[in-house]
Scaffold this motif. Sequence first.
Motif, PDB file in Angstrom:
ATOM      1  N   PRO A  81       0.826  -1.206   0.000  1.00 35.18           N
ATOM      2  CA  PRO A  81       0.000   0.000   0.000  1.00 35.18           C
ATOM      3  C   PRO A  81       0.854   1.248   0.000  1.00 35.18           C
ATOM      4  O   PRO A  81       1.806   1.376   0.756  1.00 35.18           O
ATOM      5  N   ALA A  82       0.504   2.186  -0.849  1.00 41.39           N
ATOM      6  CA  ALA A  82       1.250   3.438  -0.907  1.00 41.39           C
ATOM      7  C   ALA A  82       0.903   4.292   0.295  1.00 41.39           C
ATOM      8  O   ALA A  82      -0.248   4.397   0.709  1.00 41.39           O
ATOM      9  N   LYS A  83       1.892   4.917   0.850  1.00 42.96           N
ATOM     10  CA  LYS A  83       1.684   5.778   2.003  1.00 42.96           C
ATOM     11  C   LYS A  83       1.132   7.120   1.544  1.00 42.96           C
ATOM     12  O   LYS A  83       1.731   7.816   0.738  1.00 42.96           O
ATOM     13  N   ASP A  84      -0.024   7.474   2.059  1.00 44.07           N
ATOM     14  CA  ASP A  84      -0.628   8.750   1.671  1.00 44.07           C
ATOM     15  C   ASP A  84       0.138   9.898   2.298  1.00 44.07           C
ATOM     16  O   ASP A  84       0.470   9.877   3.476  1.00 44.07           O
ATOM     17  N   ARG A  85       0.401  10.907   1.488  1.00 43.35           N
ATOM     18  CA  ARG A  85       1.063  12.098   1.993  1.00 43.35           C
ATOM     19  C   ARG A  85       0.004  13.082   2.445  1.00 43.35           C
ATOM     20  O   ARG A  85      -1.147  13.034   2.034  1.00 43.35           O
ATOM     21  N   ALA A  86       0.381  13.998   3.321  1.00 45.64           N
ATOM     22  CA  ALA A  86      -0.578  14.942   3.892  1.00 45.64           C
ATOM     23  C   ALA A  86      -1.262  15.760   2.811  1.00 45.64           C
ATOM     24  O   ALA A  86      -2.457  15.995   2.842  1.00 45.64           O
ATOM     25  N   ALA A  87      -0.481  16.211   1.829  1.00 49.55           N
ATOM     26  CA  ALA A  87      -1.065  17.010   0.748  1.00 49.55           C
ATOM     27  C   ALA A  87      -0.212  16.847  -0.495  1.00 49.55           C
ATOM     28  O   ALA A  87       1.008  16.906  -0.427  1.00 49.55           O
ATOM     29  N   ALA A  88      -0.868  16.610  -1.625  1.00 50.77           N
ATOM     30  CA  ALA A  88      -0.132  16.443  -2.880  1.00 50.77           C
ATOM     31  C   ALA A  88       0.431  17.791  -3.325  1.00 50.77           C
ATOM     32  O   ALA A  88      -0.219  18.825  -3.207  1.00 50.77           O
ATOM     33  N   GLN A  89       1.651  17.768  -3.822  1.00 53.72           N
ATOM     34  CA  GLN A  89       2.270  18.983  -4.328  1.00 53.72           C
ATOM     35  C   GLN A  89       1.862  19.181  -5.777  1.00 53.72           C
ATOM     36  O   GLN A  89       1.856  18.227  -6.557  1.00 53.72           O
ATOM     37  N   PRO A  90       1.512  20.380  -6.168  1.00 54.03           N
ATOM     38  CA  PRO A  90       1.106  20.609  -7.556  1.00 54.03           C
ATOM     39  C   PRO A  90       2.268  20.413  -8.512  1.00 54.03           C
ATOM     40  O   PRO A  90       3.430  20.564  -8.141  1.00 54.03           O
ATOM     41  N   THR A  91       1.928  20.004  -9.734  1.00 48.95           N
ATOM     42  CA  THR A  91       2.956  19.876 -10.760  1.00 48.95           C
ATOM     43  C   THR A  91       3.318  21.274 -11.242  1.00 48.95           C
ATOM     44  O   THR A  91       2.541  21.918 -11.936  1.00 48.95           O
ATOM     45  N   ALA A  92       4.479  21.734 -10.865  1.00 49.29           N
ATOM     46  CA  ALA A  92       4.894  23.093 -11.205  1.00 49.29           C
ATOM     47  C   ALA A  92       6.410  23.149 -11.271  1.00 49.29           C
ATOM     48  O   ALA A  92       7.093  22.339 -10.645  1.00 49.29           O
ATOM     49  N   PRO A  93       6.975  24.084 -12.036  1.00 44.43           N
ATOM     50  CA  PRO A  93       8.425  24.210 -12.106  1.00 44.43           C
ATOM     51  C   PRO A  93       9.017  24.484 -10.730  1.00 44.43           C
ATOM     52  O   PRO A  93       8.451  25.224  -9.930  1.00 44.43           O
ATOM     53  N   THR A  94      10.153  23.878 -10.454  1.00 42.03           N
ATOM     54  CA  THR A  94      10.817  24.072  -9.167  1.00 42.03           C
ATOM     55  C   THR A  94      11.963  25.073  -9.255  1.00 42.03           C
ATOM     56  O   THR A  94      12.449  25.528  -8.230  1.00 42.03           O
ATOM     57  N   GLY A  95      12.409  25.355 -10.467  1.00 40.76           N
ATOM     58  CA  GLY A  95      13.563  26.224 -10.617  1.00 40.76           C
ATOM     59  C   GLY A  95      14.875  25.458 -10.660  1.00 40.76           C
ATOM     60  O   GLY A  95      15.929  26.017 -10.937  1.00 40.76           O
ATOM     61  N   THR A  96      14.809  24.159 -10.382  1.00 36.74           N
ATOM     62  CA  THR A  96      16.000  23.323 -10.447  1.00 36.74           C
ATOM     63  C   THR A  96      16.270  22.922 -11.882  1.00 36.74           C
ATOM     64  O   THR A  96      15.351  22.554 -12.615  1.00 36.74           O
ATOM     65  N   LYS A  97      17.519  22.973 -12.286  1.00 41.63           N
ATOM     66  CA  LYS A  97      17.883  22.649 -13.660  1.00 41.63           C
ATOM     67  C   LYS A  97      17.532  21.200 -13.990  1.00 41.63           C
ATOM     68  O   LYS A  97      17.832  20.295 -13.216  1.00 41.63           O
ATOM     69  N   PRO A  98      16.887  20.952 -15.143  1.00 40.73           N
ATOM     70  CA  PRO A  98      16.578  19.575 -15.538  1.00 40.73           C
ATOM     71  C   PRO A  98      17.846  18.751 -15.722  1.00 40.73           C
ATOM     72  O   PRO A  98      18.943  19.285 -15.896  1.00 40.73           O
ATOM     73  N   VAL A  99      17.693  17.440 -15.700  1.00 39.34           N
ATOM     74  CA  VAL A  99      18.844  16.563 -15.888  1.00 39.34           C
ATOM     75  C   VAL A  99      19.433  16.776 -17.283  1.00 39.34           C
ATOM     76  O   VAL A  99      18.732  17.108 -18.238  1.00 39.34           O
ATOM     77  N   THR A 100      20.728  16.599 -17.396  1.00 38.37           N
ATOM     78  CA  THR A 100      21.400  16.736 -18.690  1.00 38.37           C
ATOM     79  C   THR A 100      21.972  15.417 -19.177  1.00 38.37           C
ATOM     80  O   THR A 100      22.398  15.313 -20.323  1.00 38.37           O
ATOM     81  N   GLY A 101      21.992  14.400 -18.310  1.00 40.50           N
ATOM     82  CA  GLY A 101      22.543  13.117 -18.712  1.00 40.50           C
ATOM     83  C   GLY A 101      21.540  12.267 -19.446  1.00 40.50           C
ATOM     84  O   GLY A 101      20.333  12.547 -19.457  1.00 40.50           O
ATOM     85  N   LYS A 102      22.021  11.215 -20.099  1.00 35.95           N
ATOM     86  CA  LYS A 102      21.132  10.272 -20.762  1.00 35.95           C
ATOM     87  C   LYS A 102      21.833   8.940 -20.892  1.00 35.95           C
ATOM     88  O   LYS A 102      23.061   8.847 -20.946  1.00 35.95           O
ATOM     89  N   THR A 103      21.043   7.891 -20.952  1.00 33.92           N
ATOM     90  CA  THR A 103      21.514   6.545 -21.232  1.00 33.92           C
ATOM     91  C   THR A 103      20.806   6.100 -22.492  1.00 33.92           C
ATOM     92  O   THR A 103      19.589   5.914 -22.493  1.00 33.92           O
ATOM     93  N   GLY A 104      21.543   5.980 -23.577  1.00 37.85           N
ATOM     94  CA  GLY A 104      20.901   5.764 -24.861  1.00 37.85           C
ATOM     95  C   GLY A 104      20.119   7.015 -25.207  1.00 37.85           C
ATOM     96  O   GLY A 104      20.662   8.110 -25.261  1.00 37.85           O
ATOM     97  N   ASP A 105      18.815   6.864 -25.388  1.00 34.67           N
ATOM     98  CA  ASP A 105      17.959   8.007 -25.678  1.00 34.67           C
ATOM     99  C   ASP A 105      17.042   8.361 -24.511  1.00 34.67           C
ATOM    100  O   ASP A 105      16.088   9.115 -24.677  1.00 34.67           O
ATOM    101  N   ILE A 106      17.321   7.821 -23.332  1.00 38.45           N
ATOM    102  CA  ILE A 106      16.466   8.046 -22.171  1.00 38.45           C
ATOM    103  C   ILE A 106      17.204   8.895 -21.155  1.00 38.45           C
ATOM    104  O   ILE A 106      18.370   8.638 -20.832  1.00 38.45           O
ATOM    105  N   ALA A 107      16.535   9.925 -20.648  1.00 37.77           N
ATOM    106  CA  ALA A 107      17.148  10.797 -19.647  1.00 37.77           C
ATOM    107  C   ALA A 107      17.573   9.987 -18.431  1.00 37.77           C
ATOM    108  O   ALA A 107      16.899   9.026 -18.034  1.00 37.77           O
ATOM    109  N   SER A 108      18.688  10.365 -17.818  1.00 35.45           N
ATOM    110  CA  SER A 108      19.188   9.652 -16.653  1.00 35.45           C
ATOM    111  C   SER A 108      19.940  10.624 -15.756  1.00 35.45           C
ATOM    112  O   SER A 108      20.117  11.789 -16.090  1.00 35.45           O
TER     113      SER A 108
END
Length: 283
Positions: A81-108
């Motif tokens: 069973p998944a543990k319910d969190r107190a409140a879901a965080q909205p999907t929104a930009p965090t300001g953190t730079k996206p990943v730049t690595g990849k394995t094959g064609d998949i981000a990593s």
Amino acid sequence: MSIGDDGGYGDGRGSGTGQTRTRLPDGETDTYGTPRRARAGLSSRNLITVVGVVVLLLAAIAFANRGGSGNSETDSGSTGPAKDRAAAQPTAPTGTKPVTGKTGDIASGFPKTEQGAQSAAANYVVALGSSPMFNRDQRHQIIGTVMAPSAVDAVQAKLDTLYSPQFFKNAGLKPDGTAPAGMAFVFRTIPVGTKATALSASEATVDVWCTGLLGLAGEGSTKPVTTNWITFTMKLTWTGNDWKTLSYTQKNGPAPVSGDVPASGAKEIAGAVAGYGGFTYAR
């Protein structure tokens, strides 16, 4: 769209017009309206026993079988069973730079954070729900990249059995899994949002709400491209300085009411899928 044309995961695959790095979309909705409500496409009639570990392929199986509907939930492995969190965080930009690595064609190289787990889950769902999965060598590369080492062998064995000439025939494809002449096979998964429901020092559980495109585009197609809505629950583990997938489950929806945008012709749909590259998803 042929297998090599799908740009729906990682830094993109195929002959798209360039791949785009973006943060995970906020509130994006499906724009491929149809004059009828598209089936969610996840038949519970005869699929549960053959899929087992990899539930992302239920949409493809239902596309081949085109039977039944409903909101059945299928377990790809015991996640608890998944543990319910107190409140879901909205999907929104965090300001953190996206990943730049990849394995094959998949981000990593996702960070060992809640944001990193959500980004990994979104990108892995896209990779597993893409047309290259219908090619054995590409499928093995994808599974080896997104799954935890302990899960790779079991998943590959299940998929190699599943992707049989008979399955391809049921899907309207040729025995080698490619589209017939004059047709383009479309299989793309697009995350709409994510949320982490459990997080520890080395494991995370993430829900990924997705829409998808599935079908054969071409004149006279008996399996036209339709949309579906699915939520995947992915259990991840921190392995080798990255998040990897242990197991996952799925359920239909939430699905919005179909819009009033007229359905496009097969040629236009095939051109759009080939011409628009996919995204690397990051919070």
